[in-house]
Structure formats: structure tokens, C-alpha cells
Design a protein around this motif. Structure first.
Motif, mmCIF file in Angstrom:
data_model
loop_
_atom_site.group_PDB
_atom_site.id
_atom_site.type_symbol
_atom_site.label_atom_id
_atom_site.label_comp_id
_atom_site.label_asym_id
_atom_site.label_seq_id
_atom_site.Cartn_x
_atom_site.Cartn_y
_atom_site.Cartn_z
ATOM 1 N N TYR A 119 69.734 30.649 50.796
ATOM 2 C CA TYR A 119 69.855 30.725 49.339
ATOM 3 C C TYR A 119 69.247 29.503 48.650
ATOM 4 N N LYS A 120 68.707 29.755 47.458
ATOM 5 C CA LYS A 120 68.202 28.705 46.578
ATOM 6 C C LYS A 120 68.953 28.777 45.255
ATOM 7 N N LEU A 121 69.066 27.633 44.609
ATOM 8 C CA LEU A 121 69.665 27.586 43.274
ATOM 9 C C LEU A 121 68.570 27.890 42.256
ATOM 10 N N CYS A 122 68.788 28.925 41.436
ATOM 11 C CA CYS A 122 67.766 29.382 40.495
ATOM 12 C C CYS A 122 68.237 29.215 39.056
ATOM 13 N N ILE A 123 67.279 28.963 38.179
ATOM 14 C CA ILE A 123 67.538 28.876 36.747
ATOM 15 C C ILE A 123 66.388 29.562 36.018
ATOM 16 N N ALA A 124 66.710 30.309 34.971
ATOM 17 C CA ALA A 124 65.700 30.961 34.135
ATOM 18 C C ALA A 124 66.005 30.645 32.680
ATOM 19 N N LYS A 125 64.975 30.685 31.846
ATOM 20 C CA LYS A 125 65.118 30.379 30.418
ATOM 21 C C LYS A 125 64.735 31.617 29.605
ATOM 22 N N ARG A 126 65.458 31.838 28.541
ATOM 23 C CA ARG A 126 65.299 33.055 27.745
ATOM 24 C C ARG A 126 64.113 32.936 26.777
ATOM 25 N N VAL A 127 63.241 33.947 26.803
ATOM 26 C CA VAL A 127 62.078 33.998 25.915
ATOM 27 C C VAL A 127 61.906 35.437 25.438
ATOM 28 N N PHE A 161 48.858 42.263 26.112
ATOM 29 C CA PHE A 161 48.654 42.340 24.672
ATOM 30 C C PHE A 161 47.193 42.660 24.377
ATOM 31 N N TYR A 162 46.989 43.500 23.376
ATOM 32 C CA TYR A 162 45.644 43.737 22.875
ATOM 33 C C TYR A 162 45.269 42.573 21.964
ATOM 34 N N THR A 163 44.093 42.632 21.401
ATOM 35 C CA THR A 163 43.678 41.573 20.492
ATOM 36 C C THR A 163 44.619 41.505 19.301
ATOM 37 N N GLY A 164 44.759 40.296 18.788
ATOM 38 C CA GLY A 164 45.646 40.091 17.653
ATOM 39 C C GLY A 164 46.613 38.957 17.924
ATOM 40 N N LYS A 165 47.594 38.829 17.056
ATOM 41 C CA LYS A 165 48.531 37.710 17.116
ATOM 42 C C LYS A 165 49.729 38.057 17.986
ATOM 43 N N VAL A 166 50.103 37.107 18.853
ATOM 44 C CA VAL A 166 51.262 37.252 19.735
ATOM 45 C C VAL A 166 52.265 36.158 19.389
ATOM 46 N N ASP A 167 53.506 36.544 19.135
ATOM 47 C CA ASP A 167 54.565 35.577 18.847
ATOM 48 C C ASP A 167 55.472 35.434 20.066
ATOM 49 N N LEU A 168 55.797 34.198 20.398
ATOM 50 C CA LEU A 168 56.630 33.888 21.562
ATOM 51 C C LEU A 168 57.804 33.038 21.091
ATOM 52 N N THR A 169 59.024 33.456 21.434
ATOM 53 C CA THR A 169 60.221 32.795 20.908
ATOM 54 C C THR A 169 61.144 32.366 22.043
#
Length: 447
Positions: free
Chosen positions: A23-31, A138-146
Motif C-alpha cells: 500500500y501507498k499513502l495517496c492524496i488527490a486535490k479537487r478540480v 476540449f475543442y477550440t475556445g476558452k477552458v476554465d479550470l477551478t
């Protein structure tokens, strides 16, 4: 920039079994409203501390396949909230532009290329690693990442740093740092019969493990087995048997140089001494304020000395430690100061401090006398015959009877002041010429 700290403690008896099972200790971040990449999946110890700021990069990738590693196919460009990176018509991710807006919480990518999965890296400690890759291109255009300040932790035998999540994550715990930069601490214990099937404890309370369903971005709770519940209860009860210290020490230090306060606060958080339960640092301008509590209950004066020594030890080792002022305040004292132990003359002594000019010696004498307080006694005066050296008589108001400990308690604050570059001490003495030499330069009284 805020610093977030998460400490994951692992029940000592479970470490070997978890490691033997892979086992490994894992961490993920919400996006963008989900967890889909392992931010860190690595080996672990009994105590594991994760620290991060809101630092991000964006990149493009031509492939998303659950269970495989994220791979950037474009440049990875640093970006701040409110800024935009452009993926140009040639498939190059260009440097960020536009005005930063920390309150927006959004990163922008302008895609002028063609179909592309857009990813985000975040810095964990000193290393960059992926926290998100869009499942659909994503196709061409604006991508928002939060990205948001929520993280998920769990133990996994299949995932590693950068793995794209595909299956439900069991026995996990979500921690929310949004609007709160206070450090958080949790403890993990494994089921006695099944390594990796475990539960969590936080603030002396059992927290039910969850299963995270990636496709629906939902959590479902998992009732612990009877044996695991009993184990977690025993751990909590054993912690309650240890009496925690109620006295606390607050410290304030003001630095000369711009940026030194922020750097010291980060440095201190990364060097929390053993035996300190609360180790909180905040900075504003040139000032760092701290709150300290000891782990174990002890007589108030001993707790105060321990915390002050712990703080000064970290301040000592900080490279840019020149400061204008340093002060301590004591809170939560539940007992009167310790009655005087019969003073051991070996814990009192005299120190000669030599400077290059008379004015430096006179300033130092004033500064040393100002250190008196909190059970520490310093009587300093410029020598009448030789105006370039200061005679210092030092002793403890409430000696513990432990000679080595008492000597260190009275010398450490003085050594910190002499070489701290603060008010009265703009230049270090010629003798002693290093902080570590001060204790050896004292002529301790004989029996």
C-alpha cells in the motif's frame, strides 16, 4: 500566499502490514468539481506531513486513459488565478498573460489548436505533479479550470503519483481547507483482519470512511467492522490517558528585511519540533506571530521553558534571522510559578561579551537587561575600565535543579539576541563569535 498543512499519522502497529501488502499513502486535490488524478502516491511513515500553497501549472495532453499515468504533451506553464495561458495553433502552451485575480479562483486556457485534454499541475512540498486532466478533450475556445482547497486521502496498492483514477476509491477521507488555513491532523488505523481496509480518527473522534464514486462525484459512507471500531476506540482512549498541556506561549518576532517574515513562517512550519502539539505561524508585513503548545502535560514553568527553547532553536537555524524585536507571552497558566528550588550555583554564571566599539557595548548592555523576565535574570553593565566589553551576570528565577537544562534555558535567549540583529544588537560581538559558543564562554559558578 496561504500555506496549507495536513498531517496524516498512521497507527504504528499497522505500518509494517500495510507496506508488506504494497500500500501507498495517496492524496488527490479537487478540480472542476471532482477528483480524478493522484496528486501523490508514495511510501509513508508513522507521521506524514503534506504542505502546499495555491501554485499551479497548466498543460495539454493528447491522451486520457484511466489507470495510466498523466503525461504532458505540451509545455507546462506557471499560472495564477485570473490569468490565461494560450495553446496556440502550433500546439505550444504559451506563458500566462493577463491580470492575476486571486479571488476568482479560476485558471483560464485559450485553446487555438484542436482537440486536446487540458491538465493542471500543483506544487506539493517542492515537487510539481498532476492534480487534474480533463476526461473529455476540449475543442477550440476558452477552458476554465477551478481548483479548490479540498483534498482526499486514502491507501492504495495500485495507484502512484499521476495515476488517472478510474475505479471507486474505498476507505477514503475528504478534508476541507476552504476558508481555513489552520493545519489539520488525522490518524489512520487498519482493520485488524484486512490491511488497507481501515478507518480514520480526527480530534479524538472516529470519522467514518467513505467510498468515492468517480463517475457521479459522490461519497457513500462505510460502516466499520466491529474489530476496527474497537481498535479505533482503544486508540482514542489511550490518547485521552495522556494529559495534554494547557499552558500556551505566543511569540512575536519582527524582521528587518522585506519578505523575511513570510519565509520564516514557512520555514518554521516545516521544522516543527518533537513534543510540540500546537505550532501555528501567521505573518503580516515584517511580523510573524506564533502560538505554541506542548504535547505532554508538565508543570507550567517547565512547559514555558520547553516551548521557548523549541521556538528559539528554530529561529536560530533560520538563515535570515536578523530581527528588530522578539517577545513571548504566556497564556493558560494553571499553577503559580514553581517555588524556588534551592539554587544550584552551577546554574548561574558570568559572561564577558566583547565588541569592537564602546557604543556597541553600551547598546548591547541595554538590550541584555531588557531580556530579563519570564523567570530569566540578566544583569549587564559595561566594564568600567574597558568600555568595549560587557559583564553579564545570568541566572534563573525558578531553577529546576537540572543543571544542564537550566544552563540552556538561560543561555539560549541571550545567544539568540546577541546574534539576532535586532534592536540593541545590530552587529554581533567579537567574542563569543558564534551562538553555539556562548554557553561555553560562560564562567559558571562553582559548587
Amino acid at each position: 500566499m496561504s500555506t496549507y498543512t495536513l498531517t496524516v499519522n498512521v497507527n504504528s502497529d499497522d505500518v509494517l502490514r500495510l507496506k508488506q501488502a504494497g500500500y501507498k499513502l495517496c492524496i488527490a486535490k479537487r478540480v472542476n468539481g471532482k477528483y480524478d488524478v493522484v496528486w501523490s502516491g508514495a511510501d509513508f511513515l508513522v507521521k506524514n506531513t503534506f504542505k502546499w500553497d495555491s501554485e499551479f501549472q497548466v498543460f495539454g495532453s493528447q491522451t486520457f486513459e484511466g489507470g495510466l499515468q498523466v503525461s504532458a504533451d505540451t509545455e507546462e506553464q506557471d499560472i495564477k488565478f485570473g490569468e490565461t495561458c494560450t495553446l496556440d495553433q502550433y500546439g505550444r502552451m504559451r506563458p500566462a498573460h493577463g491580470s492575476a485575480d486571486p479571488k476568482s479562483g479560476v485558471l483560464h486556457v485559450e485553446n487555438n489548436y484542436r482537440l486536446m485534454h487540458i491538465g493542471v499541475n500543483a506544487k506539493l512540498g517542492k515537487s510539481w505533479s498532476p492534480i487534474y486532466l480533463s476526461e473529455q478533450p476540449f475543442y477550440t475556445g476558452k477552458v476554465d479550470l477551478t481548483p479548490v482547497e479540498k483534498v482526499m486521502i486514502w491507501f492504495d496498492s495500485k495507484s502512484a503519483t499521476g495515476t488517472m483514477l478510474v475505479d471507486a476509491i474505498t476507505d477514503c477521507l475528504e478534508l476541507d481547507f476552504t476558508g481555513n488555513t489552520a493545519p489539520q491532523t488525522v490518524l489512520y488505523a487498519s482493520d485488524p483482519n484486512t490491511p488497507g481496509k481501515g478507518g480514520w480518527q480526527r480530534a479524538e473522534q472516529i470519522v467514518l470512511s467513505s467510498t468515492y464514486h468517480i463517475n457521479t462525484d459522490t461519497f457513500s459512507f462505510e460502516p466499520p467492522s466491529v474489530s476496527l471500531l474497537a481498535k479505533l476506540t482503544d486508540i482514542i482512549n489511550s490518547q485521552k490517558d495522556v494529559q495534554l498541556s494547557k499552558v500556551s506561549v505566543s511569540a512575536l518576532v519582527e524582521f528587518h528585511e522585506p519578505g523575511a517574515a513570510q519565509t520564516f513562517a514557512q520555514f518554521a512550519l516545516e521544522h516543527q519540533p518533537d513534543g510540540v502539539r500546537t505550532w501555528e505561524f501567521t505573518h503580516s508585513g515584517h511580523i510573524v506571530e506564533s502560538k505554541l503548545k506542548a504535547q505532554k502535560d508538565q508543570e507550567d514553568d517547565l512547559a514555558v521553558r520547553f516551548l521557548q527553547d523549541a521556538y528559539l532553536g528554530v529561529l536560530y537555524s533560520f538563515q535570515d534571522s536578523k530581527y528588530k524585536r522578539l517577545s513571548f507571552d504566556i497564556h493558560g497558566r494553571t499553577s503559580l510559578p514553581t517555588p524556588n528550588v534551592v539554587p544550584d550555583p552551577r546554574s548561574s554564571g558570568e559572561l564577558r561579551v566583547i565588541y569592537s566599539t564602546r557604543s556597541q557595548a553600551a547598546e548591547a548592555a541595554r538590550g541584555i537587561n531588557a531580556l530579563t523576565g519570564n523567570g530569566l535574570s540578566y544583569a549587564a553593565a559595561v566594564h568600567s575600565d574597558d568600555k568595549e566589553w560587557v559583564r553579564v551576570l545570568l541566572s534563573l528565577t525558578f531553577p529546576s535543579g537540572n543543571v544542564d537544562q537550566d544552563r540552556r534555558s538561560i543561555v539560549d535567549p541571550l545567544a539568540t539576541a546577541l546574534f539576532g540583529g535586532g534592536e540593541y544588537f545590530s552587529l554581533p560581538p567579537l567574542f563569543p563569535n558564534l551562538p553555539n559558543y556562548v554557553i561555553d564562554a560562560v564562567q559558571w559558578n562553582a559548587n
